[in-house]
Design a protein around this motif. Structure first.
Motif, PDB file in Angstrom:
ATOM      1  N   ALA A 100      -1.645   3.435  -6.804  1.00 25.54           N
ATOM      2  CA  ALA A 100      -1.700   3.341  -5.549  1.00 25.54           C
ATOM      3  C   ALA A 100      -1.334   2.147  -4.657  1.00 25.54           C
ATOM      4  O   ALA A 100      -1.027   1.997  -3.623  1.00 25.54           O
ATOM      5  N   GLU A 101      -0.975   0.913  -5.393  1.00 22.27           N
ATOM      6  CA  GLU A 101      -0.356  -0.095  -4.678  1.00 22.27           C
ATOM      7  C   GLU A 101       0.582  -0.924  -5.868  1.00 22.27           C
ATOM      8  O   GLU A 101       0.236  -0.729  -6.918  1.00 22.27           O
TER       9      GLU A 101
ATOM     10  N   ARG B  72      -3.605   7.786 -10.111  1.00 22.35           N
ATOM     11  CA  ARG B  72      -2.191   7.525  -9.627  1.00 22.35           C
ATOM     12  C   ARG B  72      -2.129   6.117  -9.029  1.00 22.35           C
ATOM     13  O   ARG B  72      -2.975   5.497  -8.765  1.00 22.35           O
TER      14      ARG B  72
ATOM     15  N   ARG C 117      -0.996  -0.778  -9.571  1.00 26.33           N
ATOM     16  CA  ARG C 117      -2.429  -0.870  -9.968  1.00 26.33           C
ATOM     17  C   ARG C 117      -2.809   0.649  -9.327  1.00 26.33           C
ATOM     18  O   ARG C 117      -2.529   1.091  -8.395  1.00 26.33           O
ATOM     19  N   ALA C 118      -3.215   1.071 -10.404  1.00 28.86           N
ATOM     20  CA  ALA C 118      -3.845   2.575 -10.322  1.00 28.86           C
ATOM     21  C   ALA C 118      -5.206   2.928  -9.659  1.00 28.86           C
ATOM     22  O   ALA C 118      -6.062   1.896  -9.462  1.00 28.86           O
ATOM     23  N   ASP C 119      -5.172   3.925  -8.707  1.00 32.39           N
ATOM     24  CA  ASP C 119      -6.342   4.420  -8.123  1.00 32.39           C
ATOM     25  C   ASP C 119      -7.649   4.867  -9.373  1.00 32.39           C
ATOM     26  O   ASP C 119      -7.264   5.409 -10.029  1.00 32.39           O
TER      27      ASP C 119
ATOM     28  N   ASP D  43       0.928  -1.172   0.049  1.00 32.16           N
ATOM     29  CA  ASP D  43       0.041  -0.148   0.029  1.00 32.16           C
ATOM     30  C   ASP D  43       1.067   1.191  -0.137  1.00 32.16           C
ATOM     31  O   ASP D  43       1.648   1.504   0.983  1.00 32.16           O
TER      32      ASP D  43
ATOM     33  N   THR E 271      -8.367   8.789  -8.860  1.00 27.92           N
ATOM     34  CA  THR E 271      -7.130   9.471  -9.143  1.00 27.92           C
ATOM     35  C   THR E 271      -6.219   9.010 -10.412  1.00 27.92           C
ATOM     36  O   THR E 271      -5.562  10.238 -11.187  1.00 27.92           O
TER      37      THR E 271
END
Length: 226
Positions: A117-118, A115, A108-110, A29, A113
């Motif tokens: 994320a993880e 961006r 893995r993108a949010d 995370d 957003t």
């Protein structure tokens, strides 16, 4: 061999058909810096499953000092881009032992957003594969040394016959010529054999040929024994 090539070969060895190295899944995370590890990754780091809470700081603390900066750079780039990545590095486990791990993953993108994320992927314990590679490299070095020894022995044999020397005297003559000419002994032996086995050479080199060579091995003789 450079570090990058070594890392690639370790990873290839670990993932080779028929091999089954220990493998564990992780998730990082990026907002909290906390990791989720499968039981196998705890064990790779020398812990019982659930014994500690894995964080990025803890992860980097366990990296081998010589690999820590490189691994940190790989993680930062993956966090920024989310692109698939792989790295092979050493860690110091909880018992102080050194292990070699490969890590593969991607971001893995949010969905809101956009961006990263993880990060998620796998840790693979390639310690045994790395040891096997080191053993193969050691074997290759031994073989190369044996080949060098064979070349020197051949050159020594030429001097034994051509100058009527015993083996120790012949070796000393080679070593003296090597020191005076600043040519490594193996290279000098290679040069002697090449000089007196050129095309057109039909007979064994004479005493004068060999003496002249040892006096100035940087200047090839004309056509000895032709």
């Amino acid at each position: 061999m450079g570090d990058d090539q070594q890392h690639e070969e370790d990873l290839e060895a670990a993932l080779a058909p028929g091999s089954r190295p220990p493998l564990g899944r992780y998730r990082l995370d990026l907002a909290t810096g906390e990791w989720a590890w499968s039981d196998e990754i705890f064990e790779m780091h020398g812990f019982q499953p659930g014994e500690i809470v894995p964080t990025t700081d803890l992860m980097l603390a366990h990296k081998h000092p010589d690999d820590r900066e490189r691994v940190d750079s790989v993680l930062k780039k993956a966090a920024a881009t989310g692109e698939p990545f792989s790295s092979v590095h050493r860690i110091l486990d909880a018992q102080g032992g050194t292990r070699t791990l490969a890590v593969t993953g991607q971001g893995r993108a949010d969905p809101v957003t956009g961006r990263v994320a993880e990060l998620f992927g796998y840790f693979i314990d390639v310690t045994e594969a790395s040891r096997g590679l080191a053993q193969r490299e050691a074997t290759a070095s031994i073989r190369a040394a044996a080949q060098s020894r064979s070349t020197i022995d051949q050159a020594k044999g030429v001097l034994v016959v051509g100058l009527s020397l015993d083996e120790d005297e012949a070796f000393n003559r080679l070593r003296t010529a090597s020191n005076h000419s600043n040519i490594p002994l193996r290279q000098l032996a290679d040069r002697l054999l090449a000089t007196f086995s050129r095309p057109g050479t039909t007979s064994f080199p004479t005493r004068e040929d060999l003496t002249a060579f040892l006096a100035d091995p940087r200047t090839p003789s004309g056509s000895p024994g032709a």
